[in-house]
Scaffold this motif. Structure first.
Motif, PDB file in Angstrom:
ATOM      1  N   GLN A 117     -67.659 -25.173  10.287  1.00 22.09           N
ATOM      2  CA  GLN A 117     -68.810 -24.250  10.336  1.00 22.09           C
ATOM      3  C   GLN A 117     -69.292 -23.983  11.757  1.00 22.09           C
ATOM      4  N   LYS A 118     -68.862 -24.834  12.720  1.00 22.31           N
ATOM      5  CA  LYS A 118     -69.255 -24.593  14.119  1.00 22.31           C
ATOM      6  C   LYS A 118     -68.190 -23.786  14.855  1.00 22.31           C
ATOM      7  N   GLY A 119     -67.179 -23.367  14.107  1.00 23.57           N
ATOM      8  CA  GLY A 119     -66.109 -22.592  14.738  1.00 23.57           C
ATOM      9  C   GLY A 119     -65.096 -23.472  15.450  1.00 23.57           C
ATOM     10  N   ARG A 120     -65.231 -24.777  15.273  1.00 27.49           N
ATOM     11  CA  ARG A 120     -64.277 -25.686  15.928  1.00 27.49           C
ATOM     12  C   ARG A 120     -62.984 -25.741  15.119  1.00 27.49           C
ATOM     13  N   GLU A 121     -61.872 -25.718  15.863  1.00 25.30           N
ATOM     14  CA  GLU A 121     -60.564 -25.708  15.227  1.00 25.30           C
ATOM     15  C   GLU A 121     -60.209 -27.089  14.671  1.00 25.30           C
ATOM     16  N   ILE A 122     -59.677 -27.105  13.471  1.00 26.81           N
ATOM     17  CA  ILE A 122     -59.320 -28.363  12.814  1.00 26.81           C
ATOM     18  C   ILE A 122     -57.806 -28.533  12.774  1.00 26.81           C
ATOM     19  N   ILE A 123     -57.156 -27.495  12.300  1.00 26.77           N
ATOM     20  CA  ILE A 123     -55.693 -27.479  12.340  1.00 26.77           C
ATOM     21  C   ILE A 123     -55.265 -26.087  12.796  1.00 26.77           C
ATOM     22  N   LYS A 124     -54.055 -26.047  13.353  1.00 27.50           N
ATOM     23  CA  LYS A 124     -53.574 -24.781  13.889  1.00 27.50           C
ATOM     24  C   LYS A 124     -52.056 -24.769  13.822  1.00 27.50           C
ATOM     25  N   GLY A 125     -51.479 -23.621  13.553  1.00 31.41           N
ATOM     26  CA  GLY A 125     -50.032 -23.566  13.520  1.00 31.41           C
ATOM     27  C   GLY A 125     -49.494 -22.205  13.155  1.00 31.41           C
ATOM     28  N   LYS A 126     -48.314 -22.240  12.541  1.00 28.49           N
ATOM     29  CA  LYS A 126     -47.611 -20.995  12.225  1.00 28.49           C
ATOM     30  C   LYS A 126     -47.029 -21.039  10.820  1.00 28.49           C
ATOM     31  N   VAL A 127     -46.967 -19.872  10.215  1.00 26.20           N
ATOM     32  CA  VAL A 127     -46.272 -19.710   8.938  1.00 26.20           C
ATOM     33  C   VAL A 127     -45.270 -18.577   9.086  1.00 26.20           C
ATOM     34  N   ARG A 128     -44.028 -18.856   8.711  1.00 24.14           N
ATOM     35  CA  ARG A 128     -43.084 -17.753   8.537  1.00 24.14           C
ATOM     36  C   ARG A 128     -42.937 -17.524   7.042  1.00 24.14           C
ATOM     37  N   PHE A 129     -43.387 -16.342   6.615  1.00 26.49           N
ATOM     38  CA  PHE A 129     -43.311 -15.968   5.211  1.00 26.49           C
ATOM     39  C   PHE A 129     -42.059 -15.114   5.046  1.00 26.49           C
ATOM     40  N   ALA A 130     -41.041 -15.673   4.396  1.00 28.81           N
ATOM     41  CA  ALA A 130     -39.787 -14.933   4.181  1.00 28.81           C
ATOM     42  C   ALA A 130     -40.029 -13.922   3.075  1.00 28.81           C
ATOM     43  N   THR A 131     -39.627 -12.679   3.305  1.00 28.08           N
ATOM     44  CA  THR A 131     -39.865 -11.636   2.298  1.00 28.08           C
ATOM     45  C   THR A 131     -38.555 -11.237   1.628  1.00 28.08           C
ATOM     46  N   TYR A 132     -38.645 -10.972   0.344  1.00 25.95           N
ATOM     47  CA  TYR A 132     -37.460 -10.570  -0.421  1.00 25.95           C
ATOM     48  C   TYR A 132     -37.167  -9.102  -0.173  1.00 25.95           C
TER      49      TYR A 132
END
Lengths: 133, 149
Positions: A117-132
């Motif tokens: 709620q304070k805008g502090r980052e908790i986790i961060k990363g990347k997602v590659r969503f493979a599309t059909y």
């Protein structure tokens, strides 16, 4: 948005969760088998030098993935990479967010993160969503 | 020393992506989408069955790496990475084993921090790798000293 493929670069998917409750973490402990007591028992968290119990990092990571669940007919999470950078305490309000950074013929790359709620980052990363096709 | 364990792997252990476990896990991460739990929706989907959430492999058992002695308390989860060939299917058997990928130390604000990277492989009954799961665990100097490694 009903189709993930309609997203354009820098478009976001986001959701804000209800305040974190002890029951949320007890349920995650039971479902995942991670019974480390710093996530459920105050005295154990304090013994570990924490002000109170903290959420499992994997609870937050598991929650974040649900931004993509409605789109399972269009594709699936092929890569999901997370760095844990902050802690989630009881009653924190967590916002989950994914921002489209790149779109190719057979995948979409997102930057993902969770903030408190304070805008502090908790986790961060990347997602590659493979599309059909 | 953890460095000596690099390359070591566990035995391969069979476990099933159980329907009840998937439901409970999906509920625990607030993601009760019918694709995970409703058999009819699963049947009509492109997968022809229900699938499991991407972080579900935490639930699956994997073998123990011989000689790996981790402290019970004080570990910090640094990173977690998944790679999938396709989603996990509810009801399928998965054979998994873990490999110690790397161990290195870095000077941090609270002393020498150890980074232990473990990779888990999940294969189907044909031996095809369906997913890999990489975890980086941070072991602080205080925790390491307490266990004398």
């Amino acid at each position: 948005m009903s189709h993930i493929l309609e997203l354009k670069k820098n478009d976001t998917l986001a959701v804000t969760l209800d305040p974190v409750s002890r029951m949320d973490l007890i349920k995650y402990a039971g479902a995942s088998g991670d019974f480390n007591p710093i996530h459920t028992i105050d005295e154990e968290a304090k013994k570990a030098g924490l002000p109170g119990i903290i959420a499992h990092g994997m609870w937050t990571m598991g929650n974040l993935a649900k931004l993509f669940t409605p789109y399972y007919e269009e594709g699936f999470i092929q890569d999901y990479q997370i760095r844990f950078s902050g802690m989630v305490f009881l009653h924190d309000v967590v916002t989950l967010q994914a921002e489209l950074k790149d779109k190719a013929a057979d995948y979409m790359d997102f930057d993902v993160k969770a903030m408190n709620q304070k805008g502090r980052e908790i986790i961060k990363g990347k997602v590659r969503f493979a599309t059909y096709q | 020393m953890y460095k000596d364990l690099i390359g070591k792997r566990s035995e391969r252990v069979k476990s099933t992506v159980e329907r009840g476990m998937v439901r409970r896990f999906a509920e625990a991460v607030g993601d009760l989408n019918p694709i995970y739990i409703d058999e009819e929706v699963g049947r009509r989907s492109r997968y022809g069955r229900n699938i499991a959430p991407p972080t579900f492999p935490r639930v699956l058992s994997s073998g123990v790496v011989e000689g790996l002695n981790l402290p019970k308390k004080g570990l910090i989860h640094g990173e977690q990475n998944y790679h999938y060939k396709r989603p996990l299917f509810v009801g399928e058997d998965i054979y998994s084993y873990s490999v110690i990928e790397d161990y290195y130390e870095k000077q941090g604000s609270s002393g020498l921090m150890g980074f232990l990277s473990t990779k888990r492989y999940g294969e189907n009954d044909k031996g095809e790798v369906i997913f890999t799961e990489e975890s980086v665990i941070i072991i602080t100097e205080t925790v390491r000293k307490a266990m004398k490694v």
